[in-house]
Design a protein around this motif. Sequence first.
Motif, short mmCIF file in Angstrom:
data_model
loop_
_atom_site.label_atom_id
_atom_site.label_comp_id
_atom_site.label_asym_id
_atom_site.label_seq_id
_atom_site.Cartn_x
_atom_site.Cartn_y
_atom_site.Cartn_z
N ILE A 150 16.79 -5.98 5.14
CA ILE A 150 15.91 -5.76 6.29
C ILE A 150 14.59 -5.21 5.78
N ASN A 151 13.51 -5.85 6.19
CA ASN A 151 12.18 -5.39 5.78
C ASN A 151 11.34 -4.98 6.99
N LEU A 152 10.67 -3.85 6.84
CA LEU A 152 9.70 -3.41 7.84
C LEU A 152 8.31 -3.60 7.26
N GLY A 153 7.37 -4.01 8.07
CA GLY A 153 6.00 -4.16 7.58
C GLY A 153 5.03 -3.97 8.73
N THR A 154 3.94 -3.28 8.44
CA THR A 154 2.90 -3.05 9.45
C THR A 154 1.81 -4.09 9.28
N TYR A 155 1.62 -4.93 10.27
CA TYR A 155 0.54 -5.92 10.26
C TYR A 155 -0.11 -5.84 11.63
N ARG A 156 -1.41 -5.71 11.64
CA ARG A 156 -2.07 -5.56 12.94
C ARG A 156 -1.81 -6.79 13.80
N ALA A 167 -0.14 -12.02 14.28
CA ALA A 167 0.28 -10.99 13.32
C ALA A 167 -0.36 -11.31 11.98
N GLN A 168 -1.23 -10.41 11.53
CA GLN A 168 -1.96 -10.67 10.29
C GLN A 168 -1.11 -10.30 9.06
N ILE A 169 -0.11 -11.14 8.80
CA ILE A 169 0.73 -10.89 7.61
C ILE A 169 -0.02 -11.52 6.44
N LEU A 170 -0.62 -10.70 5.60
CA LEU A 170 -1.48 -11.25 4.55
C LEU A 170 -0.65 -11.88 3.42
N LYS A 171 -1.31 -12.82 2.77
CA LYS A 171 -0.67 -13.61 1.72
C LYS A 171 0.01 -12.73 0.66
N LYS A 173 2.38 -10.54 0.82
CA LYS A 173 3.10 -9.33 1.22
C LYS A 173 4.59 -9.67 1.28
N ARG A 174 5.43 -8.62 1.23
CA ARG A 174 6.87 -8.89 1.29
C ARG A 174 7.20 -9.67 2.57
N GLY A 175 6.55 -9.30 3.66
CA GLY A 175 6.76 -10.00 4.94
C GLY A 175 6.38 -11.47 4.83
N LEU A 201 8.72 6.44 10.79
CA LEU A 201 9.16 5.05 10.63
C LEU A 201 7.97 4.12 10.47
N MET A 202 6.94 4.39 11.28
CA MET A 202 5.75 3.55 11.18
C MET A 202 5.08 3.74 9.83
N LEU A 203 5.06 4.99 9.34
CA LEU A 203 4.47 5.24 8.01
C LEU A 203 5.22 4.45 6.94
N ALA A 207 4.35 1.26 4.00
CA ALA A 207 4.50 1.53 2.56
C ALA A 207 4.96 0.25 1.85
N MET A 208 4.55 0.11 0.58
CA MET A 208 4.92 -1.10 -0.15
C MET A 208 6.29 -0.92 -0.79
N VAL A 209 7.33 -1.02 0.05
CA VAL A 209 8.71 -0.82 -0.41
C VAL A 209 9.28 -2.18 -0.80
N ASP A 305 -7.41 7.91 11.54
CA ASP A 305 -5.97 7.65 11.52
C ASP A 305 -5.49 6.74 10.38
N ASN A 306 -6.09 5.56 10.36
CA ASN A 306 -5.69 4.52 9.43
C ASN A 306 -5.78 4.95 7.98
N HIS A 307 -6.91 5.59 7.64
CA HIS A 307 -7.14 5.97 6.24
C HIS A 307 -6.25 7.13 5.84
N MET A 308 -5.99 8.02 6.81
CA MET A 308 -5.12 9.16 6.52
C MET A 308 -3.71 8.65 6.20
N MET A 309 -3.23 7.70 7.01
CA MET A 309 -1.87 7.23 6.73
C MET A 309 -1.80 6.38 5.47
N LEU A 310 -2.81 5.52 5.27
CA LEU A 310 -2.81 4.72 4.04
C LEU A 310 -2.84 5.63 2.82
N VAL A 313 0.58 7.68 2.40
CA VAL A 313 1.73 6.88 1.98
C VAL A 313 1.56 6.37 0.55
N ARG A 314 0.34 5.92 0.23
CA ARG A 314 0.13 5.41 -1.14
C ARG A 314 0.20 6.55 -2.16
N ASN A 315 -0.37 7.67 -1.77
CA ASN A 315 -0.28 8.88 -2.60
C ASN A 315 1.20 9.18 -2.92
C1 LIG Z 1 -2.56 0.94 10.26
C2 LIG Z 1 -2.27 -0.10 9.22
C3 LIG Z 1 -2.57 -1.43 9.46
C4 LIG Z 1 -2.27 -2.42 8.53
N1 LIG Z 1 -2.56 -3.72 8.81
C5 LIG Z 1 -2.18 -4.69 7.96
C6 LIG Z 1 -2.40 -6.06 8.28
O1 LIG Z 1 -2.98 -6.40 9.32
N2 LIG Z 1 -1.96 -6.99 7.42
C7 LIG Z 1 -1.32 -6.67 6.26
O2 LIG Z 1 -0.90 -7.56 5.53
N3 LIG Z 1 -1.13 -5.38 5.90
C8 LIG Z 1 -1.53 -4.38 6.73
N4 LIG Z 1 -1.33 -3.07 6.39
C9 LIG Z 1 -0.70 -2.74 5.10
C10 LIG Z 1 0.76 -3.09 5.12
O3 LIG Z 1 1.41 -2.39 6.14
C11 LIG Z 1 1.45 -2.80 3.80
O4 LIG Z 1 0.89 -3.60 2.80
C12 LIG Z 1 2.96 -3.02 3.84
O5 LIG Z 1 3.45 -2.92 2.54
C13 LIG Z 1 3.31 -4.37 4.39
O6 LIG Z 1 4.71 -4.50 4.50
P1 LIG Z 1 5.52 -5.48 3.51
O7 LIG Z 1 5.28 -4.94 2.12
O8 LIG Z 1 6.93 -5.31 3.95
O9 LIG Z 1 5.03 -6.87 3.73
C14 LIG Z 1 -1.65 -2.06 7.31
C15 LIG Z 1 -1.37 -0.72 7.06
C16 LIG Z 1 -1.67 0.26 7.99
C17 LIG Z 1 -1.36 1.69 7.71
#
Ligand SMILES: Cc1cc2nc3c(=O)[nH]c(=O)nc-3n(C[C@H](O)[C@H](O)[C@H](O)COP(=O)(O)O)c2cc1C
Length: 470
Positions: A150-156, A167-171, A173-175, A201-203, A207-209, A305-310, A313-315
């Motif tokens: 099971i993978n969780l990923g944050t994509y706007r 869903a902006q799942i960028l090239k 990424k694990r997702g 959970l959202m944090l 994270a790049m798990v 918000d965004n930069h604080m969490m990024l 978590v990366r730290n």
């Molecule tokens: C608030 C926020 C928004 C994000 N938006 C995106 C996004 O739109 N697309 C993306 O690929 N990663 C985004 N990220 C980064 C990913 O959540 C991060 O790379 C994560 O590892 C992705 O999950 P995955 O590794 O399971 O694919 C965002 C991170 C945060 C904190």
Amino acid sequence: MDLRDFIALCEKENDLKRITAEVDWDLEMTHISKMIEEKDGRAVLFENVKGHKGSVFFGAYSSTKRLAMALGKPPHLSMTELSHEWMKMSIGEVTRAKEVKDGPIFENIIEEDAVNVNELPSPKFYDKDGGRFIGTACFMVVKDPETNEINLGTYRSQVLDDKTVGAQILKGKRGDRILQKYRKAGKKMPICLVVGCDPLLMLAGSAMVENASEYDVVGTLRGEPVEIVEAQLTGLPIPATAEIVLEGYIDGDNLRPEGPFGEYTGFYTDELYKTIKKPAIDVKRIYHRNDPILLAASVGRPVNDNHMMLAFVRNATLWTELTRMGMRGIQSVYMPPEACGRFWAIVSVKQMYPGHSNQIAAAVIASHTCTYGLKGLIIVDDDIRADDLPRVWWALATRYDPLRGTQIINRGRSTPLDPALSHDDNKLITSRIIMDATFPFEWEEKPVQVKMTDEVLDRIKDRWEELGLD
Ligand SMILES: Cc1cc2nc3c(=O)[nH]c(=O)nc-3n(C[C@H](O)[C@H](O)[C@H](O)COP(=O)(O)O)c2cc1C
Ligand SMILES: [Mn+2]
């Protein structure tokens, strides 16, 4: 812990502003929360969004104090100290998620024809944005069809129409790698998009798990299992106490235009990128709690918000990785939110052998956390904390010799959202700089630091009042 517990905790700590007056989803919520964020720093709960039911919560992560509260740690800890706590907890024994039969997330179930994502109070952030974004502090749950992980990923996630969410799942990424597996097998990817839940959970979703489920990461950090229930169509595990969950499918062959969006870099990604199509969720069901609370995060120019969490978590995951790699002598690690939380890292190290600082630098470059986007790394000696930026500057001024201390890495993975990258390479590759601001271990005679005399300091402290000092 769920989002309601967290909001109650904010209220108890006098760290919450409730807004009961009516506000518009169209720019008003985001502008108000940004003003509050810059002025007094409290989190904001909008309880009366024009034309909508439910509330919207902003600013869960915009202060170090609230990051500490999300992690269940004392509120006075710095981001670096919190990252250290995360590192220590996450290398411990894993606490796996616990399946439960039912949960408040199923208090309301909206199916098929009745599905209308536009009924949820999603904000529009900035004037030039392409629409309303339901997902900023969200995460998507998917299952790897080969490994069943099971993978969780944050994509706007942007509301494209009543039943479709981009869903902006960028090239890469694990997702994305999981989506490509479904696509190649000619299948649609089942997904659940969670909007509002335990803020930790959202944090973890951001994270790049790899090779683990983020549910287990959070259980391990909390020391108690995350309670999950099966979503009814897809069987995917969702948090039992989530606020809002969209369930549906992504067809990897049917991409849709999405954006633009005022990015966390403080820039819009260029016109060329805007035309690239992105995955979209065909929403089949909406689950939500009674009076649901949509969790949102402000974006745009740092720091928010965004930069604080990024950054946090990366730290934390960088420090965890360095520890797992067996790196010794690490005094502290810091990824400044001002550098958008991901583009620069600073590591303080107590050197024990020649080339030690170079080994640490190579490990940071090799880490999974820093594969993505890192442009610069500064290494300092252990008398300077990585997050003490004035002293880091002192090290750059006095221990850094550009010719001896600089290494350029020509190519590394990056993010297409980086405004400094040109289109020629599709914006996926960046260079990186290592700035070693330590005195080489092998120098037999090191410059002698100016220091005050302890004995005199003690003597003066005793006479402080007599000297007429506070
Ligand atoms: C608030 C926020 C928004 C994000 N938006 C995106 C996004 O739109 N697309 C993306 O690929 N990663 C985004 N990220 C980064 C990913 O959540 C991060 O790379 C994560 O590892 C992705 O999950 P995955 O590794 O399971 O694919 C965002 C991170 C945060 C904190
Ligand atoms: Mn993930």
